[in-house]
Design a protein around this motif. Sequence first.
Motif, mmCIF file in Angstrom:
data_model
loop_
_atom_site.group_PDB
_atom_site.id
_atom_site.type_symbol
_atom_site.label_atom_id
_atom_site.label_comp_id
_atom_site.label_asym_id
_atom_site.label_seq_id
_atom_site.Cartn_x
_atom_site.Cartn_y
_atom_site.Cartn_z
ATOM 1 N N LYS A 167 78.832 71.399 23.001
ATOM 2 C CA LYS A 167 79.481 70.192 23.552
ATOM 3 C C LYS A 167 80.857 69.997 22.942
ATOM 4 O O LYS A 167 81.817 69.654 23.622
ATOM 5 N N LYS A 169 82.719 72.280 21.552
ATOM 6 C CA LYS A 169 83.570 73.380 21.986
ATOM 7 C C LYS A 169 84.046 73.160 23.433
ATOM 8 O O LYS A 169 85.166 73.503 23.799
ATOM 9 N N ALA A 170 83.178 72.559 24.259
ATOM 10 C CA ALA A 170 83.547 72.342 25.655
ATOM 11 C C ALA A 170 84.685 71.339 25.789
ATOM 12 O O ALA A 170 85.551 71.480 26.639
ATOM 13 N N ARG A 171 84.720 70.334 24.922
ATOM 14 C CA ARG A 171 85.701 69.290 25.131
ATOM 15 C C ARG A 171 86.658 69.087 23.961
ATOM 16 O O ARG A 171 87.775 69.600 24.014
ATOM 17 N N PRO A 172 86.256 68.414 22.893
ATOM 18 C CA PRO A 172 87.329 68.076 21.946
ATOM 19 C C PRO A 172 87.904 69.269 21.177
ATOM 20 O O PRO A 172 89.026 69.211 20.729
ATOM 21 N N PRO A 174 87.960 73.221 21.789
ATOM 22 C CA PRO A 174 87.655 74.503 22.442
ATOM 23 C C PRO A 174 87.873 75.713 21.526
ATOM 24 O O PRO A 174 87.346 76.800 21.799
#
Length: 253
Positions: A167, A169-172, A174
């Motif tokens: 999560k 890594k996906a948003r705040p 990467p």
Amino acid sequence: MSMIIAIANQKGGVGKTTTAINLAAGLAKKNLKTLLIDMDPQGNATLTYLDAEQVDMSIYDLLVDPQVTAEQVIRTSELAELDVIGSRISLAKAEAKLISEFDSHFRLKDKLDAVRDFYDYVVIDTPPALGILTVNALVAATHLIVPIQSSYYALEGTDDLLDTYEKIKARPNPDLEFLGVVVTLHDRRTVLARDIREQIQKVFGSKVFRTTISKSVRLEESPAYKQSIFSFSPRSSGASEYYSLSEEVIGRV
Ligand code: ATP
Ligand code: MG
């Protein structure tokens, strides 16, 4: 640019703090300028390297007070290349203070940006929970190391941790990289421990560091003497294992 390594596993007592203390010392021993950040309210990593009166300002102040800068909370340790941002029990209140702040997950990252170029490595010890403190560490980090205790329930809970990692890594963040899994508290004499290591290897494959940290009384004792394993017992298995873990980490980043 420095490498910022968060040591995390929400499971308690798996060797996060022991790994943070000795990985930071191992890197510093190699003349790499290192900053150890203690994000655990228990403050065990802090008290290994600092005296209580040096922790007049701590990670708590850095996180909750927008006026406080990283320079104000960084302390030098007796190891030439090792600085420390300490924690105190007050850190336990940080979660409640930060929860209503819109930038609560970014506090550490934003403050670290000002000093990270002074360091080759930043090592962050996290508490046994996936709350705001651990999330702050993962948002600030470039790399994640997960210690897994060589025990029967070793893999329990790692799904939640990996979920949090994905999560973030996906948003705040990467750029956050899963650097590896280190098997800790390993008892080489037992068949069970060997089986468990194989199980961990099956799940994490090449992410498992070649270095395994054995169970050792020396490693358990050294923080009480306010020393890393390298000064407390330089010829112990713990010293040579954490030294080779440090080399592996340098090789991987
Ligand atoms: P917490 O989740 O409570 O923060 P932790 O994951 O940081 O725990 P540690 O504090 O590093 O785990 O280790 C738990 C206990 O096991 C400590 O008493 C520590 O001294 C001991 N310990 C850690 N690693 C070893 C080892 N390789 N051999 C023997 N004892 C160890
Ligand atoms: Mg700990």
